[in-house]
Enzyme design. Structure first.
Site, PDB file in Angstrom:
ATOM      1  N   ASP A 252      12.146  21.404  51.957  1.00  0.00           N
ATOM      2  CA  ASP A 252      10.944  21.974  51.354  1.00  0.00           C
ATOM      3  C   ASP A 252      11.327  22.937  50.232  1.00  0.00           C
ATOM      4  O   ASP A 252      12.400  23.560  50.281  1.00  0.00           O
ATOM      5  CB  ASP A 252      10.132  22.755  52.398  1.00  0.00           C
ATOM      6  CG  ASP A 252       9.492  21.850  53.432  1.00  0.00           C
ATOM      7  OD1 ASP A 252       9.409  20.645  53.181  1.00  0.00           O
ATOM      8  OD2 ASP A 252       9.094  22.365  54.490  1.00  0.00           O
ATOM      9  N   MET A 253      10.451  23.065  49.243  1.00  0.00           N
ATOM     10  CA  MET A 253      10.734  23.968  48.124  1.00  0.00           C
ATOM     11  C   MET A 253      11.184  25.361  48.579  1.00  0.00           C
ATOM     12  O   MET A 253      12.181  25.886  48.076  1.00  0.00           O
ATOM     13  CB  MET A 253       9.512  24.082  47.198  1.00  0.00           C
ATOM     14  CG  MET A 253       9.702  25.082  46.065  1.00  0.00           C
ATOM     15  SD  MET A 253       8.168  25.523  45.212  1.00  0.00           S
ATOM     16  CE  MET A 253       8.163  24.315  43.917  1.00  0.00           C
TER      17      MET A 253
END
Length: 562
Positions: free
Chosen positions: A410-411
């Protein structure tokens, strides 16, 4: 379209808001830090909910309260009236205590529960159809016939399978007999034996056909006996579906939304150009559209909004009592795009690239793949709005080699990521991920103290279609998700843990940490399932797999910086 009811506005006292600067822009509804004025409004509304004894709704906050406990999303909208006086409007999502109208709260965009409404009349008809269906399904003759059919069906399968098994055995016996007698019998004797075995085989087939036909006839007779019941049920269900669809369409026609220029747009027109092409269930019933509609109808200028959860959490979503949440995307985003047209909003944070100035560290590289330490805030692959990512940076660095992404982080998650440089390596390493032979370990900082030392979480997950990219715990349609965990450090208000994801579902670690059936402790900085911070305190610290070419066992470790 007018509304002269002015009782829903609550004006601020001057001493409460003295010195607080008005917001220069309206709140970006899908990611925000509540403005001080909305915090004051929310505090006042929460005090009202705590002290209100006439509100006949069980939020799950009081012991021994009657009724099913259900939490609820509430919203506040800070507004300025025609004289420049500041106040706020309050709303709840959906219905409250089976009603749309309560003192202090704005009315719905359309009140489907008003007396003698077409909705209630149709609901009575639909309820009557449901009652008739249940009566037929409960009929003792029907239930008895169904049981007889099910028993006969099971018995037919058992007998036919047993006969097939015997047929197979008989065929094997015949084959064995042929082989044994071929060289011991005369030509004529063997021909007679073969003729006998053929008759024996034909007899088996005949007996099987008789058995199958008898069962088919018996089952058809039993099916015919219940056919009238089934036909009546199907006719009622078809009628119910048609009436329900017609009612839904009639409801869509009643929901008409305004914007600041009093431009009207129906619910159906708003959702016409979305992915599904039609409104989802309960669209238009959320708090923020109600608040804006009331403000526009009564000439109030919207200044800022906020929504918070009140009560026990739902079983599937992550919702904490009194915590602020953004407006939902599936139901509200298309509606708010129309309603907020022409209003200057706070900057969209999703257009910012939080990883722009952060370095992508190469941990290991050979001719086949590269291991990087992804910083928090950098995308793994390009997004719709932001192109900067691990992929684009490696593509630029490699020049002539196409980076092949094997897995993602995930970012906001930092840590180890493996990217292939050849198709062969991509295939081999990806195969290890699919077979779950890759050993991954994460470090996370949880937002509360966990008493238990270690454990395993098994909570199935699926995407929240109304609120992407959020996930839901769903025991009916969710995919299996398993996480092992162990405490490595406890502080006064936080706990540091190791996570070993045994499956790789979207937001698995974040959901398993935050959900009440998991650790009930969101990861620090989780702005989806907890509260925002300077970063998400989740780090992919360890990665172990087999080299795709040399077959050597490789292990990589990068310590977290928190």
């Amino acid at each position: 379209m007018t509304n002269n009811n002015q009782n829903s506005i609550s004006y601020f006292s001057d001493n409460t808001i003295n010195g607080i600067e008005l917001p220069g822009r309206f709140t970006f509804p899908f990611f925000y830090e509540p403005h001080p004025l909305t915090k004051i409004a929310a505090d006042e509304l929460q005090h009202y909910l705590e002290t209100q004894i006439d509100l006949d709704h069980n939020f799950g906050l009081r012991e021994n309260q009657a009724g099913t406990a259900v939490g609820k999303m509430f919203g506040v909208l800070v507004v300025q009236d025609a004289h420049g006086k500041l106040g706020y409007l309050s709303a709840f999502s959906g219905k409250l205590a089976g009603s749309n109208n309560h003192p202090k709260f704005v009315p719905p965009v359309f009140d489907m529960l008003m007396e003698d409404s077409f909705f209630l009349k149709q609901q009575y008809i639909l309820n009557d159809i449901n009652k008739k269906v249940k009566e037929i399904e409960a009929d003792e003759e029907y239930r008895s016939l169904k049981r007889e059919f099910e028993l006969a069906s099971a018995q037919s399968i058992e007998e036919i399978n047993a006969f097939k098994k015997q047929q197979k055995s008989n065929k094997a016996d015949r084959k064995k007999l042929r082989a044994e007698q071929k060289n011991t019998l005369s030509k004529q004797e063997y021909a007679d034996l073969e003729a006998y075995l053929i008759r024996y085989s034909l007899h088996d087939k005949h007996e099987f056909n008789v058995l199958s036909n008898n069962w088919a006839q018996l089952l058809e007779e039993k099916k015919s006996a219940i056919a009238s019941f089934v036909e009546n049920i199907e006719t009622l269900k078809k009628d119910r579906k048609e009436k329900s669809n017609a009612l839904q369409q009639q409801l869509f026609d009643q929901y008409v939304f305004l914007n600041k220029d009093n431009k009207e747009k129906s619910l159906e027109a708003i959702f016409r150009d979305t992915v599904f092409g039609k409104p989802p269930a309960a669209a238009g019933e959320c708090a923020t559209p109600k608040l804006l509609q009331y403000a526009f109808l009564n000439g109030y200028k919207p200044l800022a909004m906020a929504e918070f959860w009140w009560g026990i959490p739902p079983k599937s979503e992550i919702r904490k009592h009194k915590q602020f949440y953004p407006a939902c995307t599936g139901k509200c985003k298309p509606i708010l795009a129309h309603m907020l047209e022409g209003i200057t909003l706070d900057e969209d944070p999703f257009l910012k690239n939080p990883g722009e100035d952060k370095k992508l560290e190469i941990v290991y590289e050979d001719d086949h793949f590269v291991i990087v330490n992804k910083p928090s805030g950098l995308l793994s692959v390009p997004g719709i709005q932001i192109q900067d990512s691990v992929y684009t940076r490696l593509k630029y660095a490699f020049e002539t080699i196409e980076p092949l992404i094997i897995h993602r982080l995930d970012m906001p998650t930092s840590g180890l990521l493996v990217v292939a440089k050849t198709k062969e390596s991509h295939k081999e390493i990806q195969k290890q991920f699919l077979k779950r032979t890759v050993n991954k370990r994460y470090t996370a900082l949880l937002s509360k103290v966990i008493e238990q030392q270690e454990g395993e979480i098994t909570l199935p997950l699926r995407g929240d279609l109304d609120n992407r990219p959020r996930q839901l715990v769903c025991f009916e349609f969710g995919k299996k998700a398993i996480t092992k965990w162990r405490v490595i450090e406890r502080n006064e208000v936080t706990t540091k843990v190791h996570f070993w994801p045994l499956t790789g579902r979207t937001h698995q670690l974040r959901m398993h940490a935050a959900h009440e059936l998991g650790l009930n402790a969101p990861i620090v900085g989780d702005n989806l399932y907890g509260t925002d911070s300077n970063r998400l305190y989740l780090h992919a610290a360890h990665l172990e797999f087999t080299h795709p070419i040399t077959k050597e066992k490789l292990s990589f470790d990068i310590a977290e910086d928190f």
